[in-house]
Motif scaffolding. Structure first.
Motif, PDB file in Angstrom:
ATOM      1  N   THR A 253     -21.654 -25.323 -18.157  1.00  0.00           N
ATOM      2  CA  THR A 253     -22.620 -25.151 -19.242  1.00  0.00           C
ATOM      3  C   THR A 253     -24.041 -25.189 -18.714  1.00  0.00           C
ATOM      4  N   GLU A 254     -24.317 -26.147 -17.830  1.00  0.00           N
ATOM      5  CA  GLU A 254     -25.640 -26.222 -17.225  1.00  0.00           C
ATOM      6  C   GLU A 254     -25.934 -24.959 -16.423  1.00  0.00           C
TER       7      GLU A 254
ATOM      8  N   ARG B  74     -26.923 -22.267 -18.832  1.00  0.00           N
ATOM      9  CA  ARG B  74     -28.272 -22.501 -19.345  1.00  0.00           C
ATOM     10  C   ARG B  74     -29.327 -22.044 -18.333  1.00  0.00           C
TER      11      ARG B  74
ATOM     12  N   ASP C  65     -15.488 -25.107 -25.675  1.00  0.00           N
ATOM     13  CA  ASP C  65     -16.518 -26.117 -25.911  1.00  0.00           C
ATOM     14  C   ASP C  65     -17.746 -25.461 -26.538  1.00  0.00           C
TER      15      ASP C  65
ATOM     16  N   SER D 199     -20.982 -26.240 -26.679  1.00  0.00           N
ATOM     17  CA  SER D 199     -22.181 -26.118 -25.854  1.00  0.00           C
ATOM     18  C   SER D 199     -22.007 -25.038 -24.798  1.00  0.00           C
ATOM     19  N   TYR D 200     -20.819 -24.989 -24.197  1.00  0.00           N
ATOM     20  CA  TYR D 200     -20.528 -23.952 -23.207  1.00  0.00           C
ATOM     21  C   TYR D 200     -20.625 -22.567 -23.851  1.00  0.00           C
TER      22      TYR D 200
ATOM     23  N   ALA E  24     -24.269 -21.554 -24.533  1.00  0.00           N
ATOM     24  CA  ALA E  24     -25.018 -21.220 -23.320  1.00  0.00           C
ATOM     25  C   ALA E  24     -24.559 -19.888 -22.745  1.00  0.00           C
TER      26      ALA E  24
ATOM     27  N   ARG F 197     -28.993 -17.573 -30.564  1.00  0.00           N
ATOM     28  CA  ARG F 197     -27.653 -17.847 -30.039  1.00  0.00           C
ATOM     29  C   ARG F 197     -26.688 -16.770 -30.503  1.00  0.00           C
TER      30      ARG F 197
END
Length: 217
Positions: free
Chosen positions: A79-80, A83, A134, A136-137, A140, A162
């Protein structure tokens, strides 16, 4: 000492100064940094939750409080990665004046991101090891791929939007063609097919523009 999982001290010699402790809000980031280092050194197949905890200086049980299991921590790393990729694509897109320039700028940014962040890049696409459902995943990944789709379509996309699209959805054929091209170049470079890292960067710089010229989008 309280046994709370968010306050676990690293072992230190008695009397040493600066004894470190990861408090609430720090442990999650510390574990993601540890996971990044492990994947960069050993590959995703060499990753273990226990090793991430050891490097972060916490007990083996501590990561479970934030991530549940190894899959959860790897999902956070992926996820990071998405991003950061989205930020890189948005920055590149903002400097271009037209559709062709946006596609080329994002293509260069995509490959540069892969070379600069190989651990995140590898983890982002290992769908069997992460939770692609997920929220958040998905957000992103959707943002990053939405930026690419918007560039190919020649339409604006406000940063922070989004889009529902993601790399795992049924994408636009032109967008998938551009994505496949730059992803393939990035993968060849990371796998060593284009030579050592610095040589690979030079090779990609020389071939990306001519390759994009050959791709009618």
């Amino acid at each position: 000492m309280c046994g709370h999982l968010d306050t676990v001290k690293s072992p230190k010699k008695a009397g040493s100064a600066g004894s470190a402790a990861y408090h609430h809000g720090d442990l999650r980031a510390a574990l993601i940094r540890a996971a990044t280092a492990i994947v960069r050194e050993r590959g995703i197949d060499g990753f273990s939750l226990r090793e991430a905890a050891r490097r972060a200086g916490v007990s083996p049980a501590a990561p479970q409080h934030h991530f549940g299991d190894a899959r959860g921590l790897l999902t956070a790393l992926a996820t990071e990665g998405f991003r950061m990729l989205g930020d890189a694509l948005a920055a590149a897109d903002s400097t271009a004046m037209d559709r062709d320039g946006r596609i080329r700028a994002q293509g260069r940014a995509y490959v540069a991101f892969a070379l600069d962040h190989p651990a995140e890049f590898d983890t982002m696409w290992r769908c069997a090891r992460i939770d692609t459902g997920d929220a958040s995943y998905a957000a992103a990944a959707g943002r990053a791929f939405g930026l690419l789709k918007a560039a190919v379509a020649g339409t604006p996309l406000e940063d922070g939007e989004r889009p529902a699209a993601s790399p795992h959805a049924a994408p636009d054929p032109k967008a998938i063609a551009c994505w496949s091209l730059v992803h393939g170049l990035a993968r060849l470079a990371l796998d060593g097919a284009l030579g050592p890292a610095e040589a690979a960067r030079g090779a990609i710089d020389g071939m990306l523009e001519p390759v994009l010229d050959c791709l009618a989008v």
